[in-house]
Design a protein around this motif. Structure first.
Motif, PDB file in Angstrom:
ATOM      1  N   GLU A 194      89.959  -2.590 -18.015  1.00 47.13           N
ATOM      2  CA  GLU A 194      89.460  -3.415 -16.921  1.00 47.13           C
ATOM      3  C   GLU A 194      88.225  -4.195 -17.351  1.00 47.13           C
ATOM      4  OE1 GLU A 194      88.959  -1.128 -13.310  1.00 47.13           O
ATOM      5  OE2 GLU A 194      90.580   0.157 -13.969  1.00 47.13           O
ATOM      6  N   GLU A 195      88.094  -5.378 -16.792  1.00 46.40           N
ATOM      7  CA  GLU A 195      86.938  -6.212 -17.107  1.00 46.40           C
ATOM      8  C   GLU A 195      85.675  -5.686 -16.437  1.00 46.40           C
ATOM      9  OE1 GLU A 195      85.654 -10.792 -16.363  1.00 46.40           O
ATOM     10  OE2 GLU A 195      87.713 -10.402 -17.015  1.00 46.40           O
ATOM     11  N   ASN A 196      85.794  -5.222 -15.183  1.00 42.92           N
ATOM     12  CA  ASN A 196      84.636  -4.745 -14.436  1.00 42.92           C
ATOM     13  C   ASN A 196      84.739  -3.244 -14.201  1.00 42.92           C
ATOM     14  OD1 ASN A 196      83.467  -7.324 -14.146  1.00 42.92           O
ATOM     15  ND2 ASN A 196      84.881  -7.774 -12.472  1.00 42.92           N
ATOM     16  N   ILE A 197      83.890  -2.506 -14.863  1.00 42.43           N
ATOM     17  CA  ILE A 197      83.831  -1.057 -14.690  1.00 42.43           C
ATOM     18  C   ILE A 197      82.528  -0.740 -13.971  1.00 42.43           C
ATOM     19  CG2 ILE A 197      83.747   1.175 -15.847  1.00 42.43           C
ATOM     20  CD1 ILE A 197      85.286  -0.139 -18.177  1.00 42.43           C
ATOM     21  N   PHE A 198      82.639  -0.113 -12.795  1.00 38.99           N
ATOM     22  CA  PHE A 198      81.491   0.313 -12.005  1.00 38.99           C
ATOM     23  C   PHE A 198      81.410   1.836 -12.143  1.00 38.99           C
ATOM     24  CE2 PHE A 198      83.210  -3.531 -10.099  1.00 38.99           C
ATOM     25  CZ  PHE A 198      82.080  -4.330  -9.985  1.00 38.99           C
ATOM     26  N   PRO A 199      80.662   2.328 -13.126  1.00 42.21           N
ATOM     27  CA  PRO A 199      80.730   3.747 -13.458  1.00 42.21           C
ATOM     28  C   PRO A 199      79.718   4.623 -12.729  1.00 42.21           C
ATOM     29  CG  PRO A 199      79.421   2.626 -15.086  1.00 42.21           C
ATOM     30  CD  PRO A 199      79.875   1.576 -14.094  1.00 42.21           C
ATOM     31  N   VAL A 200      80.114   5.864 -12.534  1.00 43.89           N
ATOM     32  CA  VAL A 200      79.205   6.951 -12.203  1.00 43.89           C
ATOM     33  C   VAL A 200      79.219   7.849 -13.434  1.00 43.89           C
ATOM     34  CG1 VAL A 200      78.840   8.997 -10.785  1.00 43.89           C
ATOM     35  CG2 VAL A 200      79.611   6.880  -9.727  1.00 43.89           C
ATOM     36  N   PHE A 201      78.054   8.051 -14.044  1.00 45.29           N
ATOM     37  CA  PHE A 201      77.931   8.933 -15.209  1.00 45.29           C
ATOM     38  C   PHE A 201      77.448  10.292 -14.749  1.00 45.29           C
ATOM     39  CE2 PHE A 201      77.523   4.697 -16.977  1.00 45.29           C
ATOM     40  CZ  PHE A 201      78.254   4.766 -18.145  1.00 45.29           C
ATOM     41  N   LEU A 202      78.049  11.343 -15.289  1.00 49.73           N
ATOM     42  CA  LEU A 202      77.661  12.716 -14.972  1.00 49.73           C
ATOM     43  C   LEU A 202      77.218  13.429 -16.237  1.00 49.73           C
ATOM     44  CD1 LEU A 202      80.748  13.854 -12.866  1.00 49.73           C
ATOM     45  CD2 LEU A 202      78.590  13.001 -11.985  1.00 49.73           C
ATOM     46  N   THR A 203      76.191  14.246 -16.117  1.00 53.53           N
ATOM     47  CA  THR A 203      75.746  15.098 -17.216  1.00 53.53           C
ATOM     48  C   THR A 203      74.856  16.183 -16.634  1.00 53.53           C
ATOM     49  OG1 THR A 203      74.880  15.052 -19.477  1.00 53.53           O
ATOM     50  CG2 THR A 203      73.678  13.757 -17.836  1.00 53.53           C
ATOM     51  N   VAL A 204      74.316  17.026 -17.485  1.00 53.04           N
ATOM     52  CA  VAL A 204      73.329  18.010 -17.028  1.00 53.04           C
ATOM     53  C   VAL A 204      71.943  17.433 -17.260  1.00 53.04           C
ATOM     54  CG1 VAL A 204      72.396  20.337 -17.301  1.00 53.04           C
ATOM     55  CG2 VAL A 204      74.857  19.951 -17.453  1.00 53.04           C
ATOM     56  N   HIS A 205      71.619  17.215 -18.487  1.00 61.30           N
ATOM     57  CA  HIS A 205      70.400  16.506 -18.869  1.00 61.30           C
ATOM     58  C   HIS A 205      70.559  16.102 -20.322  1.00 61.30           C
ATOM     59  CE1 HIS A 205      68.607  20.787 -19.578  1.00 61.30           C
ATOM     60  NE2 HIS A 205      69.316  20.430 -20.602  1.00 61.30           N
ATOM     61  N   GLY A 206      69.699  15.255 -20.787  1.00 58.35           N
ATOM     62  CA  GLY A 206      69.803  14.850 -22.173  1.00 58.35           C
ATOM     63  C   GLY A 206      69.425  13.403 -22.379  1.00 58.35           C
ATOM     64  N   GLN A 207      69.498  12.992 -23.607  1.00 61.20           N
ATOM     65  CA  GLN A 207      69.106  11.654 -24.015  1.00 61.20           C
ATOM     66  C   GLN A 207      69.935  10.574 -23.321  1.00 61.20           C
ATOM     67  OE1 GLN A 207      66.484  11.070 -25.833  1.00 61.20           O
ATOM     68  NE2 GLN A 207      66.762   8.858 -25.877  1.00 61.20           N
ATOM     69  N   ILE A 208      71.159  10.904 -22.952  1.00 59.83           N
ATOM     70  CA  ILE A 208      72.044   9.920 -22.314  1.00 59.83           C
ATOM     71  C   ILE A 208      71.420   9.356 -21.042  1.00 59.83           C
ATOM     72  CG2 ILE A 208      73.409  11.622 -21.019  1.00 59.83           C
ATOM     73  CD1 ILE A 208      75.226   8.837 -22.671  1.00 59.83           C
ATOM     74  N   CYS A 209      70.670  10.182 -20.304  1.00 59.16           N
ATOM     75  CA  CYS A 209      70.021   9.699 -19.076  1.00 59.16           C
ATOM     76  C   CYS A 209      69.028   8.590 -19.392  1.00 59.16           C
ATOM     77  CB  CYS A 209      69.310  10.841 -18.365  1.00 59.16           C
ATOM     78  SG  CYS A 209      70.432  12.073 -17.692  1.00 59.16           S
ATOM     79  N   HIS A 210      68.272   8.798 -20.435  1.00 54.70           N
ATOM     80  CA  HIS A 210      67.282   7.801 -20.831  1.00 54.70           C
ATOM     81  C   HIS A 210      67.963   6.546 -21.372  1.00 54.70           C
ATOM     82  CE1 HIS A 210      63.422   6.294 -22.099  1.00 54.70           C
ATOM     83  NE2 HIS A 210      63.927   6.056 -23.293  1.00 54.70           N
TER      84      HIS A 210
END
Length: 170
Positions: A106-122
């Motif tokens: 898809e051209e337009n992805i409106f994501p919700v990202f899930l994690t516990v914690h980590g560098q990905i949040c930053h």
């Protein structure tokens, strides 16, 4: 990726997995909803496995890039293999050497990202994409929404409008 909003609700749920032995309690573990990364991923998959009315169009599990270095691929596979309802949701596994865009055309992805914690949040926060974190992550708190309970976390997983509303609070 485009930040979801009330006008453009999330259409993709992206689960950013962890290496299970990698510093589960690096932050304030009292703020984690689950005791370990393994328990979080297992519980998240159980919730999704029981979802018969999916509200997200796409579901993606992004494998941690160091899962083979930690020799934990078998643990990840064990969680994934014990669930059966993948026919009810459009689940894709994004391997450590793939990009999410390799799996979703898809051209337009409106994501919700899930994690516990980590560098990905930053990292995601620096490009304007917020994360729903089941623990307080490193990096600025204004980039992450932290559910106050497992019940609220379940609601986020099962209802993309609620997830979008949570992200709009940031």
């Amino acid at each position: 990726f485009i930040r979801p909003s009330i006008k453009y609700p999330a259409n993709t749920l992206i689960i950013c997995s962890h290496c299970f032995a990698d510093n589960n309690h690096i932050g304030d573990s009292r703020k984690m909803l689950y005791e370990t990364y393994y328990e979080w991923l297992d519980s998240t998959i159980k919730i999704l496995n029981n979802e018969y009315n999916p509200t997200f169009k796409n579901y993606v599990i992004k494998v941690h890039p160091y899962i083979e270095i930690y020799k934990e691929k078998f643990l990840f596979n064990r969680i994934i293999k014990k669930f059966s309802n993948w026919k009810n949701i459009n689940l894709k596994i994004c391997k450590q050497n793939q990009n999410i865009s390799d799996l979703i055309s898809e051209e337009n992805i409106f994501p919700v990202f899930l994690t516990v914690h980590g560098q990905i949040c930053h990292e995601l926060g620096t490009i304007g994409l917020p994360v729903i974190a089941c623990g307080t992550a490193q990096g600025p708190l204004y980039n992450q929404y932290n559910p106050s309970s497992i019940e609220e976390y379940r609601k986020i997983l099962k209802n993309n409008i609620y997830a979008t509303e949570c992200l709009e609070r940031l």
